[in-house]
Design a protein around this motif. Structure first.
Motif, PDB file in Angstrom:
ATOM      1  N   ALA A   1      23.330 -30.907 -64.526  1.00 49.01           N
ATOM      2  CA  ALA A   1      22.176 -31.008 -63.634  1.00 49.01           C
ATOM      3  C   ALA A   1      22.587 -30.730 -62.190  1.00 49.01           C
ATOM      4  O   ALA A   1      22.186 -31.424 -61.260  1.00 49.01           O
ATOM      5  CB  ALA A   1      21.555 -32.397 -63.745  1.00 49.01           C
ATOM      6  N   SER A   2      23.390 -29.682 -62.002  1.00 48.78           N
ATOM      7  CA  SER A   2      23.915 -29.382 -60.670  1.00 48.78           C
ATOM      8  C   SER A   2      22.828 -29.008 -59.675  1.00 48.78           C
ATOM      9  O   SER A   2      23.072 -28.992 -58.466  1.00 48.78           O
ATOM     10  CB  SER A   2      24.962 -28.270 -60.747  1.00 48.78           C
ATOM     11  N   GLY A   3      21.632 -28.702 -60.170  1.00 48.86           N
ATOM     12  CA  GLY A   3      20.524 -28.437 -59.264  1.00 48.86           C
ATOM     13  C   GLY A   3      20.072 -29.666 -58.506  1.00 48.86           C
ATOM     14  O   GLY A   3      19.325 -29.563 -57.533  1.00 48.86           O
ATOM     15  N   ILE A   4      20.515 -30.839 -58.944  1.00 47.36           N
ATOM     16  CA  ILE A   4      20.253 -32.065 -58.199  1.00 47.36           C
ATOM     17  C   ILE A   4      21.288 -32.161 -57.093  1.00 47.36           C
ATOM     18  O   ILE A   4      22.478 -32.328 -57.359  1.00 47.36           O
ATOM     19  CB  ILE A   4      20.314 -33.315 -59.105  1.00 47.36           C
TER      20      ILE A   4
ATOM     21  N   ASN B   1      18.097 -34.998 -50.039  1.00 46.97           N
ATOM     22  CA  ASN B   1      18.374 -34.853 -51.466  1.00 46.97           C
ATOM     23  C   ASN B   1      17.326 -33.923 -52.077  1.00 46.97           C
ATOM     24  O   ASN B   1      16.151 -33.963 -51.715  1.00 46.97           O
ATOM     25  CB  ASN B   1      18.320 -36.211 -52.163  1.00 46.97           C
ATOM     26  N   ALA B   2      17.753 -33.101 -53.006  1.00 45.93           N
ATOM     27  CA  ALA B   2      16.847 -32.120 -53.600  1.00 45.93           C
ATOM     28  C   ALA B   2      17.140 -31.987 -55.083  1.00 45.93           C
ATOM     29  O   ALA B   2      18.185 -32.410 -55.577  1.00 45.93           O
ATOM     30  CB  ALA B   2      16.992 -30.768 -52.904  1.00 45.93           C
ATOM     31  N   THR B   3      16.207 -31.375 -55.780  1.00 42.22           N
ATOM     32  CA  THR B   3      16.393 -31.109 -57.210  1.00 42.22           C
ATOM     33  C   THR B   3      15.619 -29.858 -57.581  1.00 42.22           C
ATOM     34  O   THR B   3      14.927 -29.264 -56.752  1.00 42.22           O
ATOM     35  CB  THR B   3      15.949 -32.305 -58.065  1.00 42.22           C
ATOM     36  N   THR B   4      15.741 -29.447 -58.820  1.00 42.76           N
ATOM     37  CA  THR B   4      14.989 -28.314 -59.356  1.00 42.76           C
ATOM     38  C   THR B   4      14.420 -28.726 -60.712  1.00 42.76           C
ATOM     39  O   THR B   4      14.890 -29.694 -61.323  1.00 42.76           O
ATOM     40  CB  THR B   4      15.881 -27.077 -59.558  1.00 42.76           C
ATOM     41  N   THR B   5      13.441 -27.978 -61.178  1.00 42.36           N
ATOM     42  CA  THR B   5      12.896 -28.310 -62.501  1.00 42.36           C
ATOM     43  C   THR B   5      13.936 -28.050 -63.590  1.00 42.36           C
ATOM     44  O   THR B   5      13.980 -28.761 -64.594  1.00 42.36           O
ATOM     45  CB  THR B   5      11.617 -27.503 -62.799  1.00 42.36           C
ATOM     46  N   ARG B   6      14.799 -27.043 -63.401  1.00 37.63           N
ATOM     47  CA  ARG B   6      15.835 -26.793 -64.397  1.00 37.63           C
ATOM     48  C   ARG B   6      16.809 -27.967 -64.477  1.00 37.63           C
ATOM     49  O   ARG B   6      17.202 -28.393 -65.560  1.00 37.63           O
ATOM     50  CB  ARG B   6      16.602 -25.507 -64.077  1.00 37.63           C
ATOM     51  N   ALA B   7      17.187 -28.493 -63.323  1.00 35.19           N
ATOM     52  CA  ALA B   7      18.117 -29.625 -63.311  1.00 35.19           C
ATOM     53  C   ALA B   7      17.501 -30.850 -63.965  1.00 35.19           C
ATOM     54  O   ALA B   7      18.166 -31.579 -64.717  1.00 35.19           O
ATOM     55  CB  ALA B   7      18.524 -29.951 -61.873  1.00 35.19           C
TER      56      ALA B   7
END
Length: 307
Positions: free
Chosen positions: A177-180, A198-204
């Motif tokens: 979950a490196s997109g987090i 802090n951020a995230t993505t739907t893929r993560a």
């Protein structure tokens, strides 16, 4: 009609997790086919004139769909609660700590960004009860309960401090979950603060749920305890417009006009889907769009199974 059971994680809703499962066992085998629902989903998004990010994968890893799945968006505190919880239980299973170990509840922390000292405001914390225990000892297990089941920002920062910021970051990487992007703990904003958030993505988020879902068959005690805490989280939140009326089934978090839905859906053709909409001011409109996308993806699975 196909019977389905839904487990929603609107930052977060959980399924059974086994943190001891090796990372390689959680990778989807081969290359899943793209969902046949892409055209219908894109039409729904176009008709809504919405900015939408989608990450979808069936649990048998035969279908998936990614639309703007790597675009970052602000991460609610609950996004990092699950990696923190997994790190806690991983260290417990490795014998590095005991869940009955205690620490003293305090509300003074040092920022990992600039080293300044900060305090959390109880008025902005979803769980104000933990502040009544300032100066008292609490077990790590009870602290995790406050963090996950009651969405406690104070508990999250205490556990980050106890486990180590870098180890939580490493756990996120190990969960694919490196997109987090965990830049800092849960810190109050400062006037004119320009640091990245802090951020995230739907893929993560999908990869995080993939870990949860693929661990459900392990059935160890740690998994049962973790899912219990996540399941209890919804008891403290009201139902969301456009979602099922039972508050135990749903949580929602909206940040700056962003609506998020993340879900593990169980049934004959189980799948994981994470949907994010931006710029839709009416929450019911956003909820309806996400429901239509979900149904289109589920229909694609059902149709493929029947062919």
């Amino acid at each position: 009609m196909t019977s389905r059971r839904r487990v929603r994680w609107l930052c977060l809703v959980g399924l059974v997790l086994a943190c001891a499962i090796p990372a390689s066992a959680q990778d989807p085998p081969g290359s899943p086919n793209e969902s046949p629902a892409r055209a219908q989903v894109e039409q729904l998004v176009q008709q809504a004139r919405a900015d939408v990010s989608i990450a979808f994968r069936s649990l048998d890893a035969k279908q998936q769909l990614f639309i703007k799945a790597d675009e970052p968006f602000p991460a609610a505190p609950a996004v990092i609660q699950i990696p923190i919880m997994i790190e806690l239980y991983t260290e417990f299973q490795a014998g590095e700590l005991r869940l009955t170990d205690t620490l003293v509840v305090h509300n003074t922390f040092r920022s990992v960004v600039d080293g300044t000292v900060y305090r959390l405001d109880p008025k902005t914390d979803p769980d104000q009860d933990l502040y009544k225990s300032l100066g008292k000892s609490i077990t790590l297990q009870d602290l995790c309960e406050h963090m996950v089941a009651r969405n406690s920002s104070l508990a999250a920062d205490l556990l980050i401090e106890r486990l180590g910021f870098d180890r939580v970051r490493q756990r996120i990487e190990s969960l694919h979950a490196s997109g987090i992007q965990l830049i800092h703990a849960i810190e109050p904003e400062k006037p004119g603060d320009k640091r990245p958030d802090n951020a995230t993505t739907t893929r993560a988020m999908l990869e995080l749920l993939w870990t949860l879902a693929k661990g459900q068959d392990a059935g160890d005690d740690a998994s049962k305890q973790m899912v219990g805490m996540v399941a209890r989280a919804a008891l403290h939140l009201p139902p969301t417009a456009g979602m099922p009326s039972d508050p135990r089934a749903v949580q929602s978090v909206r940040l700056a006009g962003i609506s998020q839905q993340a879900m593990i859906e169980l049934g004959p053709h189980p799948f994981i889907v994470v949907i994010l909409t931006r710029g839709i001011t009416n929450p019911e409109t956003s909820a309806e769009l996400m429901a239509q996308i979900e149904h289109a993806l589920a229909a694609g699975l059902d149709a493929n199974a029947g062919s």
